[in-house]
Design a protein around this motif. Sequence first.
Motif, PDB file in Angstrom:
ATOM      1  N   ASN A 146      12.138 -27.373  -3.486  1.00 38.46           N
ATOM      2  CA  ASN A 146      10.725 -27.730  -3.609  1.00 38.46           C
ATOM      3  C   ASN A 146      10.012 -26.704  -4.491  1.00 38.46           C
ATOM      4  OD1 ASN A 146       8.012 -28.304  -3.251  1.00 38.46           O
ATOM      5  ND2 ASN A 146       8.171 -28.524  -1.025  1.00 38.46           N
ATOM      6  N   ASP A 147       9.543 -27.124  -5.670  1.00 37.08           N
ATOM      7  CA  ASP A 147       8.853 -26.210  -6.595  1.00 37.08           C
ATOM      8  C   ASP A 147       7.645 -25.543  -5.963  1.00 37.08           C
ATOM      9  OD1 ASP A 147      10.668 -26.782  -8.554  1.00 37.08           O
ATOM     10  OD2 ASP A 147       9.369 -28.134  -9.683  1.00 37.08           O
ATOM     11  N   ALA A 148       6.964 -26.256  -5.086  1.00 38.25           N
ATOM     12  CA  ALA A 148       5.759 -25.714  -4.455  1.00 38.25           C
ATOM     13  C   ALA A 148       6.078 -24.531  -3.537  1.00 38.25           C
ATOM     14  CB  ALA A 148       5.039 -26.813  -3.670  1.00 38.25           C
ATOM     15  N   MET A 149       7.338 -24.400  -3.147  1.00 35.85           N
ATOM     16  CA  MET A 149       7.753 -23.332  -2.227  1.00 35.85           C
ATOM     17  C   MET A 149       8.218 -22.062  -2.945  1.00 35.85           C
ATOM     18  SD  MET A 149       7.546 -24.561   0.902  1.00 35.85           S
ATOM     19  CE  MET A 149       8.684 -23.615   1.867  1.00 35.85           C
ATOM     20  N   GLN A 150       8.283 -22.076  -4.258  1.00 34.62           N
ATOM     21  CA  GLN A 150       8.882 -20.961  -4.996  1.00 34.62           C
ATOM     22  C   GLN A 150       8.253 -19.611  -4.669  1.00 34.62           C
ATOM     23  OE1 GLN A 150       8.845 -21.954  -9.157  1.00 34.62           O
ATOM     24  NE2 GLN A 150      10.508 -23.410  -8.947  1.00 34.62           N
ATOM     25  N   GLU A 151       6.949 -19.531  -4.698  1.00 36.68           N
ATOM     26  CA  GLU A 151       6.280 -18.248  -4.461  1.00 36.68           C
ATOM     27  C   GLU A 151       6.484 -17.787  -3.019  1.00 36.68           C
ATOM     28  OE1 GLU A 151       4.444 -14.877  -5.643  1.00 36.68           O
ATOM     29  OE2 GLU A 151       4.931 -16.572  -6.941  1.00 36.68           O
ATOM     30  N   ARG A 152       6.384 -18.712  -2.083  1.00 36.53           N
ATOM     31  CA  ARG A 152       6.578 -18.369  -0.670  1.00 36.53           C
ATOM     32  C   ARG A 152       8.001 -17.856  -0.431  1.00 36.53           C
ATOM     33  NH1 ARG A 152       5.013 -22.650   3.691  1.00 36.53           N
ATOM     34  NH2 ARG A 152       3.002 -21.625   3.501  1.00 36.53           N
ATOM     35  N   VAL A 153       8.983 -18.551  -1.002  1.00 35.94           N
ATOM     36  CA  VAL A 153      10.379 -18.144  -0.836  1.00 35.94           C
ATOM     37  C   VAL A 153      10.611 -16.778  -1.466  1.00 35.94           C
ATOM     38  CG1 VAL A 153      12.760 -18.687  -1.482  1.00 35.94           C
ATOM     39  CG2 VAL A 153      11.268 -20.484  -0.605  1.00 35.94           C
ATOM     40  N   LYS A 154      10.061 -16.542  -2.650  1.00 38.59           N
ATOM     41  CA  LYS A 154      10.198 -15.240  -3.310  1.00 38.59           C
ATOM     42  C   LYS A 154       9.667 -14.117  -2.412  1.00 38.59           C
ATOM     43  CE  LYS A 154      10.473 -12.234  -6.749  1.00 38.59           C
ATOM     44  NZ  LYS A 154      11.564 -11.304  -6.602  1.00 38.59           N
ATOM     45  N   ASN A 155       8.483 -14.329  -1.851  1.00 38.37           N
ATOM     46  CA  ASN A 155       7.889 -13.319  -0.968  1.00 38.37           C
ATOM     47  C   ASN A 155       8.734 -13.095   0.283  1.00 38.37           C
ATOM     48  OD1 ASN A 155       5.745 -12.957  -2.735  1.00 38.37           O
ATOM     49  ND2 ASN A 155       4.454 -14.449  -1.680  1.00 38.37           N
ATOM     50  N   MET A 156       9.259 -14.178   0.844  1.00 37.06           N
ATOM     51  CA  MET A 156      10.084 -14.044   2.046  1.00 37.06           C
ATOM     52  C   MET A 156      11.398 -13.321   1.735  1.00 37.06           C
ATOM     53  SD  MET A 156       9.356 -17.505   4.142  1.00 37.06           S
ATOM     54  CE  MET A 156      10.085 -16.815   5.609  1.00 37.06           C
ATOM     55  N   LEU A 157      12.002 -13.644   0.600  1.00 40.12           N
ATOM     56  CA  LEU A 157      13.251 -12.967   0.236  1.00 40.12           C
ATOM     57  C   LEU A 157      13.012 -11.477   0.021  1.00 40.12           C
ATOM     58  CD1 LEU A 157      14.854 -15.566  -2.173  1.00 40.12           C
ATOM     59  CD2 LEU A 157      15.608 -14.980   0.136  1.00 40.12           C
ATOM     60  N   ASP A 158      11.908 -11.149  -0.620  1.00 43.72           N
ATOM     61  CA  ASP A 158      11.579  -9.739  -0.824  1.00 43.72           C
ATOM     62  C   ASP A 158      11.374  -9.023   0.509  1.00 43.72           C
ATOM     63  OD1 ASP A 158      11.792 -10.038  -3.559  1.00 43.72           O
ATOM     64  OD2 ASP A 158       9.631 -10.212  -3.899  1.00 43.72           O
ATOM     65  N   SER A 159      10.702  -9.687   1.443  1.00 43.18           N
ATOM     66  CA  SER A 159      10.446  -9.039   2.738  1.00 43.18           C
ATOM     67  C   SER A 159      11.701  -8.996   3.614  1.00 43.18           C
ATOM     68  CB  SER A 159       9.306  -9.740   3.478  1.00 43.18           C
ATOM     69  OG  SER A 159       9.689 -11.028   3.879  1.00 43.18           O
ATOM     70  N   MET A 160      12.629  -9.912   3.405  1.00 43.19           N
ATOM     71  CA  MET A 160      13.865  -9.956   4.191  1.00 43.19           C
ATOM     72  C   MET A 160      15.012  -9.197   3.526  1.00 43.19           C
ATOM     73  SD  MET A 160      13.798 -13.977   5.259  1.00 43.19           S
ATOM     74  CE  MET A 160      15.513 -13.946   5.644  1.00 43.19           C
ATOM     75  N   ASN A 161      14.765  -8.578   2.402  1.00 41.53           N
ATOM     76  CA  ASN A 161      15.816  -7.936   1.624  1.00 41.53           C
ATOM     77  C   ASN A 161      16.648  -6.968   2.470  1.00 41.53           C
ATOM     78  OD1 ASN A 161      17.278  -6.283  -0.263  1.00 41.53           O
ATOM     79  ND2 ASN A 161      15.941  -7.080  -1.858  1.00 41.53           N
ATOM     80  N   LYS A 162      15.997  -6.112   3.211  1.00 40.37           N
ATOM     81  CA  LYS A 162      16.708  -5.116   4.019  1.00 40.37           C
ATOM     82  C   LYS A 162      17.565  -5.799   5.090  1.00 40.37           C
ATOM     83  CE  LYS A 162      16.078  -0.831   6.540  1.00 40.37           C
ATOM     84  NZ  LYS A 162      15.126   0.181   7.016  1.00 40.37           N
ATOM     85  N   PHE A 163      17.005  -6.803   5.757  1.00 42.24           N
ATOM     86  CA  PHE A 163      17.727  -7.554   6.772  1.00 42.24           C
ATOM     87  C   PHE A 163      18.984  -8.195   6.176  1.00 42.24           C
ATOM     88  CE2 PHE A 163      18.542 -11.789   8.533  1.00 42.24           C
ATOM     89  CZ  PHE A 163      18.839 -11.476   9.851  1.00 42.24           C
ATOM     90  N   ILE A 164      18.836  -8.820   5.026  1.00 43.14           N
ATOM     91  CA  ILE A 164      19.963  -9.478   4.360  1.00 43.14           C
ATOM     92  C   ILE A 164      21.015  -8.444   3.970  1.00 43.14           C
ATOM     93  CG2 ILE A 164      20.668 -10.803   2.325  1.00 43.14           C
ATOM     94  CD1 ILE A 164      17.831 -12.115   2.460  1.00 43.14           C
TER      95      ILE A 164
END
Length: 116
Positions: A50-68
Amino acid sequence: MEKINSEIQKQIMDIFQKEVDDPRIGIISITRVETTTDLKESKIYYSVLNDAMQERVKNMLDSMNKFIRVNLAKRIRLKILPELRFILDDSIKYSVDIYKKIEEIKEAESKYKNPE
């Protein structure tokens, strides 16, 4: 390096499927991984359905980086676990757009050759 990239890609996808329970992410695919030869950084290319989710997903991936990264460290044995950098891969969207344009051209040519 290809084997390391492949394993990182596989394990990150598995982490998303089994460890990350957040419906706000939606459907995400890891399209490829590029790790530097010194193992200091892995660029994780991803696409979002979903193109509309791109920014939200980017922010979540950045915040989850350490967990991942912590979960990745439990699954992969490397001397140095690379830093993860998530990068949106828009090549799939680009390919779909090109395909649509080609189909539009074919349709227009067909109408031009066979006018009704």
